[in-house]
Design a protein around this motif. Structure first.
Motif, PDB file in Angstrom:
ATOM      1  N   HIS A 181     -90.966 -93.451 -34.875  1.00  0.00           N
ATOM      2  CA  HIS A 181     -89.761 -92.760 -34.396  1.00  0.00           C
ATOM      3  C   HIS A 181     -88.735 -93.754 -33.872  1.00  0.00           C
ATOM      4  O   HIS A 181     -89.083 -94.805 -33.333  1.00  0.00           O
TER       5      HIS A 181
ATOM      6  N   GLN B  66     -86.677 -92.945 -24.933  1.00  0.00           N
ATOM      7  CA  GLN B  66     -86.562 -92.285 -23.639  1.00  0.00           C
ATOM      8  C   GLN B  66     -85.275 -92.747 -22.954  1.00  0.00           C
ATOM      9  O   GLN B  66     -84.789 -93.842 -23.213  1.00  0.00           O
TER      10      GLN B  66
ATOM     11  N   ASP C  35     -91.680 -98.676 -27.929  1.00  0.00           N
ATOM     12  CA  ASP C  35     -91.799 -97.224 -28.187  1.00  0.00           C
ATOM     13  C   ASP C  35     -90.487 -96.732 -28.758  1.00  0.00           C
ATOM     14  O   ASP C  35     -89.678 -96.187 -28.041  1.00  0.00           O
TER      15      ASP C  35
ATOM     16  N   GLU D 288     -88.724 -87.455 -31.658  1.00  0.00           N
ATOM     17  CA  GLU D 288     -90.116 -87.457 -31.184  1.00  0.00           C
ATOM     18  C   GLU D 288     -90.174 -87.306 -29.667  1.00  0.00           C
ATOM     19  O   GLU D 288     -91.026 -86.579 -29.147  1.00  0.00           O
ATOM     20  N   GLU D 289     -89.270 -87.984 -28.965  1.00  0.00           N
ATOM     21  CA  GLU D 289     -89.324 -87.981 -27.497  1.00  0.00           C
ATOM     22  C   GLU D 289     -88.886 -86.656 -26.876  1.00  0.00           C
ATOM     23  O   GLU D 289     -88.930 -86.489 -25.665  1.00  0.00           O
TER      24      GLU D 289
ATOM     25  N   HIS E  29     -92.128 -95.857 -21.533  1.00  0.00           N
ATOM     26  CA  HIS E  29     -91.295 -94.945 -20.712  1.00  0.00           C
ATOM     27  C   HIS E  29     -90.939 -95.540 -19.346  1.00  0.00           C
ATOM     28  O   HIS E  29     -90.342 -94.851 -18.523  1.00  0.00           O
TER      29      HIS E  29
HETATM   30 MN    MN Z   1     -92.508 -92.165 -26.015  1.00  0.00          MN
END
Ligand code: MN
Ligand code: BES
Ligand code: MN
Length: 464
Positions: free
Chosen positions: A95, A99, A128, A160-161, A432
């Motif tokens: 993805h 965040q 991420d 996705e988040e 995150h």
């Molecule tokens: Mn994540």
């Protein structure tokens, strides 16, 4: 059976490749990280679109057949590198959304500036999931350039988040285009740098917002306090009714009914996973924990459901004591779910519980995600094991992981293709958290692991 190793796949040739590609990998990662593709924030919607279009250009330049699919939310990128319809097709899922991040959360560098110091890269999205996404891409480039009899497709999501709310319906609409024999996901985290790990399962998630309004505006607490209701306090009370904050035990009737507790054998396996309480505390910068026994911690973060409060909104947050009675408050909460739990049933239980405890509170349920049980035996998990061992000189452990990836269950369900995991993130990379980072060791090993994985998957005999 293919037993001979094509010369291009020796460790030496792969290390030559990664060394030669390091500059272009870092340059591309910088470009992606510096686009603040925060899917949760409406003001960043243009940047989410921009990161997808930048990635589409990248795939196109590499010779991929690219489609940017509308979802009703943020777009979904698909790129095909098809060599022959006789070859098996692997789809790589990652993805591109991230965040939120703000300097005031405790970042030492600007979150959307790519900062490199020696082998480490800082910035929101480095681990991420932009770093692992590009790592997989560079691994695939190698495999495709070295006559691997395989087709590789990329499916890069941009919501996705926020729980992948439009993923399943979009994949359904483009089922033919997205057809694949298997999927590999790189969006999970190891137990520690010295212990590669693959998820044997992921937890699901059901998020909620609890909202209470008891007035129109702030009022003087001297003239109305005592008689006025206090929505911040009522929301706190409600949250405290839902679970015991000290132990974490959820008090909502029926919450644990469908939970299948880990077996003795599974708990015994956890002991061999390489987990340590001290490292866990250090990696996540915790001062203290609810429990300290390592097996109990692993059980709680991987195998059991939770009730969590992410934030409480409302009232006064400035300096000193502003003596008002606030008019409204919101609690943002969620439950992690484990296999056999049903997100819709949890929504019903939570709604009924809130109605009983405080009928004025409005409950908004987010898009729910079921838990996922993964594959740990068979030729593909064996190929993952071997590829990770080849790249990192250590076999991965298969343990359940605590996070959630909304796309996984829909890919298995709609595309009828099994999903496997080749995660590259480390606990200290700070998923995150402020000062999120990724590093060249994981990228380099990851490229080698991916290249080797594609070579191995190409050699798997189709099941008859
Ligand atoms: Mn994540
Ligand atoms: N990469 C994580 C999922 C993850 C975390 C897998 C830890 C394994 C271990 C993913 O980007 C993520 O953060 N997912 C969210 C989904 C949610 C917002 C619906 C999560 O787990 O909170
Ligand atoms: Mn992720």
């Amino acid at each position: 059976m293919t037993t001979s190793m094509p010369s291009g796949f020796s460790k030496k040739s792969l290390l030559d490749y990664t060394a030669s590609q390091r500059g272009s990998f870092e340059k591309t990662l910088k470009e992606l990280v510096e686009i603040p593709s925060v899917s949760a924030e409406p003001r960043h919607q243009p940047e989410v679109a921009e990161v997808v279009s930048r990635a589409a250009d990248l795939m196109q330049q590499m010779g991929g057949e690219v489609r940017v699919l509308e979802t009703g939310g943020h777009p979904l990128l698909h790129a095909r590198f098809e060599q022959s319809s006789d070859y098996p097709t692997v789809t790589v899922y990652n993805h591109l959304d991230v965040q939120p991040a703000d300097m005031s959360d405790g970042w030492h560098t600007e979150p959307f500036r790519f900062v490199q110091k020696e082998d480490r890269y800082w910035g929101r999205g480095t681990t991420d999931d932009k770093g692992p996404a590009l790592t997989a891409l560079w691994g695939a480039k190698y495999a495709l350039a070295h006559q691997t009899p395989i087709n590789v497709n990329f499916l890069w999501e941009a919501e996705e988040e926020i729980g992948s709310p439009n993923f399943e319906s979009t994949v359904k609409r483009h089922k033919e285009l997205l057809e694949t024999d298997s999927v590999v996901v790189s969006d999970t985290v190891w137990v520690s740098r010295t212990r590669p790990a693959c998820p044997a399962g992921l937890r699901g998630l059901q998020g909620f917002r609890f909202f209470l309004e008891t007035g129109e505006t702030d009022q003087h607490s001297g003239t109305s306090g005592g008689a006025a209701r206090n929505p911040v306090a009522e929301i706190c009370q409600l949250v405290a009714d839902c679970f015991d904050a000290k132990t974490g035990d959820v008090k909502i009737p029926g919450f644990y009914d469908d939970v299948v507790e880990p077996t003795k054998a599974e708990l015994a396996d956890l002991k061999k996973s390489g987990f340590s309480t001290a490292t866990f505390k250090k990696d996540h910068q915790f001062k203290s924990l609810r429990v300290t026994d390592p097996v109990e911690i692993m059980k709680r973060i991987w195998c059991m459901p939770t009730f969590e409060v992410h934030g409480i909104e409302g009232g006064y947050h400035g300096p000193g004591v502003k003596t008002i009675v606030p008019p409204r408050a919101t609690a943002i909460v969620s439950c992690r779910l484990v296999p056999n739990m049903d997100a819709r049933k949890i929504v019903k239980l939570v709604r009924a519980f809130v109605k009983e405890k405080n009928p004025d509170v409005k409950v908004q349920a987010e898009h729910g995600l079921p838990a996922y049980q993964g594959h740990t035996v068979g030729p593909h998990p064996d190929a993952i094991r071997a590829a990770m061992n080849f790249a990192f000189d250590k076999e991965p452990v298969f343990v359940r992981e605590g996070g959630s990836i909304g796309a996984v269950v829909p890919m298995e369900k709609v595309l009828k293709a099994p999903v496997f995991f080749l995660g590259l993130s480390l606990p200290e990379h700070g998923y995150h958290a402020p000062n999120e980072n990724y590093d060249w060791q994981q990228a380099e090993g990851g490229m080698i692991a991916f290249a080797d994985y594609f070579r191995r998957v190409a050699a798997i005999e189709p099941a008859s």
